[in-house]
Every structure is written in structure tokens, then in C-alpha cells.
Design a protein around this motif. Structure first.
Motif, PDB file in Angstrom:
ATOM      1  N   ALA A   1       9.645  -9.992  -9.959  1.00 38.65           N
ATOM      2  CA  ALA A   1       8.265  -9.699 -10.352  1.00 38.65           C
ATOM      3  C   ALA A   1       7.709  -8.505  -9.587  1.00 38.65           C
ATOM      4  N   LYS A   2       7.986  -8.443  -8.275  1.00 43.47           N
ATOM      5  CA  LYS A   2       7.502  -7.316  -7.470  1.00 43.47           C
ATOM      6  C   LYS A   2       8.179  -6.017  -7.890  1.00 43.47           C
ATOM      7  N   TRP A   3       9.472  -6.106  -8.135  1.00 38.91           N
ATOM      8  CA  TRP A   3      10.231  -4.921  -8.564  1.00 38.91           C
ATOM      9  C   TRP A   3       9.682  -4.396  -9.892  1.00 38.91           C
ATOM     10  N   ARG A   4       9.456  -5.276 -10.836  1.00 39.04           N
ATOM     11  CA  ARG A   4       8.942  -4.859 -12.139  1.00 39.04           C
ATOM     12  C   ARG A   4       7.580  -4.188 -12.002  1.00 39.04           C
ATOM     13  N   SER A   5       6.696  -4.785 -11.206  1.00 35.72           N
ATOM     14  CA  SER A   5       5.365  -4.206 -11.017  1.00 35.72           C
ATOM     15  C   SER A   5       5.453  -2.818 -10.389  1.00 35.72           C
TER      16      SER A   5
ATOM     17  N   SER B   1       8.022  -0.761 -10.463  1.00 38.66           N
ATOM     18  CA  SER B   1       8.663   0.175 -11.390  1.00 38.66           C
ATOM     19  C   SER B   1       7.686   0.643 -12.464  1.00 38.66           C
ATOM     20  N   LEU B   2       6.907  -0.292 -13.021  1.00 41.44           N
ATOM     21  CA  LEU B   2       5.921   0.091 -14.036  1.00 41.44           C
ATOM     22  C   LEU B   2       4.858   0.993 -13.445  1.00 41.44           C
ATOM     23  N   ALA B   3       4.425   0.694 -12.207  1.00 40.99           N
ATOM     24  CA  ALA B   3       3.417   1.528 -11.551  1.00 40.99           C
ATOM     25  C   ALA B   3       3.958   2.925 -11.269  1.00 40.99           C
ATOM     26  N   ALA B   4       5.283   3.019 -11.081  1.00 39.92           N
ATOM     27  CA  ALA B   4       5.899   4.312 -10.778  1.00 39.92           C
ATOM     28  C   ALA B   4       6.159   5.134 -12.030  1.00 39.92           C
ATOM     29  N   GLY B   5       5.920   4.551 -13.206  1.00 39.80           N
ATOM     30  CA  GLY B   5       6.037   5.336 -14.425  1.00 39.80           C
ATOM     31  C   GLY B   5       7.029   4.848 -15.455  1.00 39.80           C
ATOM     32  N   TRP B   6       7.578   3.619 -15.291  1.00 39.99           N
ATOM     33  CA  TRP B   6       8.471   3.099 -16.321  1.00 39.99           C
ATOM     34  C   TRP B   6       7.703   3.027 -17.633  1.00 39.99           C
TER      35      TRP B   6
ATOM     36  N   ALA C   1      14.522   3.282  -6.941  1.00 43.20           N
ATOM     37  CA  ALA C   1      13.682   3.537  -5.775  1.00 43.20           C
ATOM     38  C   ALA C   1      12.601   2.477  -5.636  1.00 43.20           C
ATOM     39  N   ALA C   2      12.084   1.995  -6.777  1.00 42.67           N
ATOM     40  CA  ALA C   2      11.076   0.928  -6.742  1.00 42.67           C
ATOM     41  C   ALA C   2      11.676  -0.343  -6.146  1.00 42.67           C
ATOM     42  N   LEU C   3      12.905  -0.651  -6.543  1.00 44.01           N
ATOM     43  CA  LEU C   3      13.575  -1.826  -5.981  1.00 44.01           C
ATOM     44  C   LEU C   3      13.763  -1.674  -4.475  1.00 44.01           C
ATOM     45  N   HIS C   4      14.239  -0.528  -4.050  1.00 41.69           N
ATOM     46  CA  HIS C   4      14.468  -0.309  -2.616  1.00 41.69           C
ATOM     47  C   HIS C   4      13.160  -0.397  -1.839  1.00 41.69           C
ATOM     48  N   ALA C   5      12.084   0.166  -2.396  1.00 39.23           N
ATOM     49  CA  ALA C   5      10.791   0.138  -1.719  1.00 39.23           C
ATOM     50  C   ALA C   5      10.285  -1.293  -1.558  1.00 39.23           C
ATOM     51  N   VAL C   6      10.478  -2.113  -2.580  1.00 39.08           N
ATOM     52  CA  VAL C   6      10.033  -3.505  -2.508  1.00 39.08           C
ATOM     53  C   VAL C   6      10.820  -4.266  -1.450  1.00 39.08           C
ATOM     54  N   VAL C   7      12.140  -4.071  -1.442  1.00 40.48           N
ATOM     55  CA  VAL C   7      12.980  -4.774  -0.468  1.00 40.48           C
ATOM     56  C   VAL C   7      12.683  -4.304   0.947  1.00 40.48           C
ATOM     57  N   ALA C   8      12.517  -2.997   1.125  1.00 42.09           N
ATOM     58  CA  ALA C   8      12.275  -2.447   2.453  1.00 42.09           C
ATOM     59  C   ALA C   8      10.905  -2.817   2.992  1.00 42.09           C
ATOM     60  N   ASP C   9       9.938  -2.954   2.097  1.00 44.55           N
ATOM     61  CA  ASP C   9       8.565  -3.228   2.525  1.00 44.55           C
ATOM     62  C   ASP C   9       8.356  -4.686   2.931  1.00 44.55           C
ATOM     63  N   GLY C  10       9.061  -5.594   2.249  1.00 44.07           N
ATOM     64  CA  GLY C  10       8.787  -7.012   2.498  1.00 44.07           C
ATOM     65  C   GLY C  10       7.383  -7.332   2.033  1.00 44.07           C
ATOM     66  N   ASN C  11       6.578  -7.906   2.906  1.00 47.11           N
ATOM     67  CA  ASN C  11       5.177  -8.202   2.576  1.00 47.11           C
ATOM     68  C   ASN C  11       4.208  -7.481   3.505  1.00 47.11           C
ATOM     69  N   ARG C  12       4.704  -6.394   4.120  1.00 44.33           N
ATOM     70  CA  ARG C  12       3.866  -5.726   5.119  1.00 44.33           C
ATOM     71  C   ARG C  12       2.615  -5.096   4.527  1.00 44.33           C
TER      72      ARG C  12
ATOM     73  N   VAL D   1       3.694  -0.909  -2.894  1.00 45.08           N
ATOM     74  CA  VAL D   1       4.694   0.010  -2.372  1.00 45.08           C
ATOM     75  C   VAL D   1       4.645   1.312  -3.158  1.00 45.08           C
ATOM     76  N   VAL D   2       5.163   2.369  -2.555  1.00 45.06           N
ATOM     77  CA  VAL D   2       5.248   3.677  -3.206  1.00 45.06           C
ATOM     78  C   VAL D   2       6.723   4.075  -3.250  1.00 45.06           C
ATOM     79  N   PRO D   3       7.378   3.953  -4.406  1.00 42.18           N
ATOM     80  CA  PRO D   3       8.795   4.297  -4.501  1.00 42.18           C
ATOM     81  C   PRO D   3       9.043   5.764  -4.167  1.00 42.18           C
ATOM     82  N   ASP D   4      10.097   6.031  -3.427  1.00 41.50           N
ATOM     83  CA  ASP D   4      10.469   7.396  -3.059  1.00 41.50           C
ATOM     84  C   ASP D   4      11.984   7.504  -3.131  1.00 41.50           C
ATOM     85  N   ILE D   5      12.485   8.239  -4.109  1.00 39.52           N
ATOM     86  CA  ILE D   5      13.926   8.349  -4.284  1.00 39.52           C
ATOM     87  C   ILE D   5      14.592   8.985  -3.071  1.00 39.52           C
TER      88      ILE D   5
END
Length: 299
Positions: free
Chosen positions: A48-52, A54-59, A109-120, A125-129
Motif C-alpha cells: 500500500a505504501k509503495w503504491r501510494s 509510486s502514484l505520487a511520483a507520477g505513475w 525508486a518509490a519502493l526503495h524510498a518506502v523501504v529505506a524510510d520506514g516510518n520516520r 517519501v520522495v523517490p529518487d532514482i
């Protein structure tokens, strides 16, 4: 023209709705093809976090984000971490569904940003390739390229499942039509339009999906048995390039009746929802109509 849901006000680019359950709609996003219902709680939360993100990043097309390979990656992450096989599988699936490389890597990048961020940051999150591990980028890009290049090198005239012409053939026919209209000084949008047949395949078993597409293609051939050009445009979309001078409204109603009768004849398809049959205007230029076809195919 702005993409929008099938229900609601019609845009100026649309045909008027017909009786018999046939609706004219613009190119729209449909239901997502998978909902992650088979995942455990942690994997569903990640999904769910990954999808959100990714869509926010422009999917661009929310309906085609949820592929089975997405669930595979989420399940792997909730266990021991994503393997190269899971990530490359996602890259191949994205290419096969029509997603571009930039869109695919932004999703990664959205997936990586979600995993790296956790819940901080509360899930924002802001995906960055550029901060995504190069190994993941390389594996995904190579897998995407393998499928994309193979599609160009082995373009078939007919689609193997339905036996209908491919999207590439439909584009060829469109190009011929636009050239002919230009030579005669006519507007192509006044000569032809598209009839689309799209299924909501979310939650359907694999066998039911295959059966419905084969059934619908057979019904399409029986109704549109003249000079129209039919094609399989996507994993859940069939389309007909039809002449405006024909009784397209009557044929659309007849097609719905044919599909419904064939569905009811198979007890295993009783719970399958009838397809959405729509009439869509072509665009003024060939390039714009090709972009329209791509959007329709990714519903």
C-alpha cells in the motif's frame, strides 16, 4: 481532454451513450488488476505504501500498477529481502504491460524510498532514482529491455491467445486511414471511431481470464464480420476500428448480447462481470490516436 472515470458527465470528445448497456467513454483507468489479498499483513502494508509513493511520483495509470510480480517483490521483502529474480520479474512484467523504462525505474525508486524510510516521516517519501542501489536499477533495466527489445524484434500480426490482429497491426491500419483521409481532404475523426471491449479482471482466476478473452474475441469476430479492423489491445481490452457509416450502435448491442449468451453457457463463468463496451472518438492526428490506443490498452 482529461482522463476520468466511466461514470459521470461526458466530455466533448465522447460519443453519446447508447441503449443496451453500451456506454461511450473516454480513455479511462479501470479497476486495478490485483489487490495483494494473498499477502501477509506486513507485505500488504508495504504494498500500500509503495503504491501510494509510486502514484505520487507520477505513475500514470493506477489500474495497471498492481501486477502479480508486485506481490512477489513485497512477499520477498517481508521475508529475506528482494532477490534479483523477483526484481527482474517485475521489470519484465512492467515492459510487457506497456510501462516505459523511466516510469518503471521511478516505481522502483518509490519502493526503495518506502523501504529505506520506514516510518520516520509518517509514510511520506520522495523517490529518487539516484539514491536507489545501482544493482537494483541495473537488474530492473536489463529485464525491462529484454522484453521491450523482444517485442520489437518479434512483432506478430496476430495475438496468439485470441487470434485477433495485434496492436501493431491496428496502428498500421490507422496510419493508412489517416493518410487516405489527408489525401482526400477529409477529417479522419468523421470517418471512423473505436469500439472497445474491456474486462475487469481483478480477482478472476487465471483460467477465467483466458477463457473470457477467447470467448469475447470469438464473439467479436461473429458480430464484426465485415471490413472492420479488430485487434487485441491489451491483456483485458479488445478494440474495433469501425466505419461511422455502419450501424455501430446496433453492432455494439449485438456484441454485448453475444458475449453474455456465451458467458451464461459456461457455468464456470457465471460470476464473471460483463465487459464494458464503449465508443471512443479518434484524435485529430495519427500520433494522438496512437497515444490513445496505448492508454486504452493499459486500463
Amino acid at each position: 481532454m482529461v482522463d476520468g472515470p466511466a461514470a459521470g458527465a461526458h466530455s466533448n470528445d465522447e460519443e453519446q451513450p447508447f441503449d443496451g448497456g453500451v456506454t461511450a467513454v473516454p480513455d479511462v483507468d479501470g479497476a486495478e488488476r490485483g489487490d495483494g489479498g494473498s499477502l501477509d499483513s506486513a507485505a500488504r502494508t508495504l504494498r500500500a505504501k509503495w503504491r501510494s509513493a509510486s502514484l505520487a511520483a507520477g505513475w500514470r495509470f493506477p489500474s495497471d500498477w498492481g501486477l502479480p510480480e508486485v506481490d512477489t517483490v513485497c512477499a520477498a521483502l517481508s521475508a529475506d529481502g528482494p532477490s534479483d529474480a523477483a526484481v527482474s520479474g517485475l521489470g519484465r512484467a512492467r515492459a510487457a504491460s506497456g510501462a516505459g523504462l523511466d516510469e518503471t525505474l521511478t516505481d522502483l525508486a518509490a519502493l526503495h524510498a518506502v523501504v529505506a524510510d520506514g516510518n520516520r516521516h509518517g509514510g511520506f517519501v520522495v523517490p529518487d532514482i539516484d539514491t536507489t542501489p545501482s544493482r537494483l536499477v541495473r537488474v530492473t533495466a536489463l529485464a525491462w529491455a529484454d522484453v521491450a527489445l523482444d517485442k520489437y524484434a518479434h512483432t506478430e500480426v496476430t495475438e496468439p491467445l485470441t487470434g485477433l490482429p495485434s496492436a501493431a497491426y491496428l496502428r498500421t491500419r490507422l496510419a493508412e486511414m489517416y493518410r487516405g483521409a489527408a489525401r482526400a481532404g477529409r477529417c479522419p475523426t468523421e470517418e471512423a471511431l473505436l469500439l472497445t471491449v474491456s474486462f475487469d479482471l481483478a480477482g478472476m482466476a487465471s483460467w477465467s481470464r483466458l477463457a473470457m478473452m477467447i470467448l469475447a474475441a470469438d464473439a467479436l469476430r461473429s458480430v464484426f464480420d465485415g471490413p472492420e479492423t479488430s485487434a487485441a489491445l491489451g491483456p483485458s481490452v479488445l478494440v474495433v476500428l469501425a466505419d461511422r457509416g455502419t450501424d455501430i450502435a446496433g453492432q455494439a448491442v449485438a456484441l454485448r448480447r453475444e458475449i453474455t449468451e456465451r458467458m451464461h453457457a459456461d457455468p464456470q463463468l457465471d460470476d464473471v462481470v460483463s465487459p464494458a463496451i464503449s465508443l471512443v472518438r479518434l484524435r485529430p492526428t495519427f500520433e494522438e490516436s496512437c497515444s490513445l490506443l496505448q492508454r486504452i490498452g493499459r486500463r
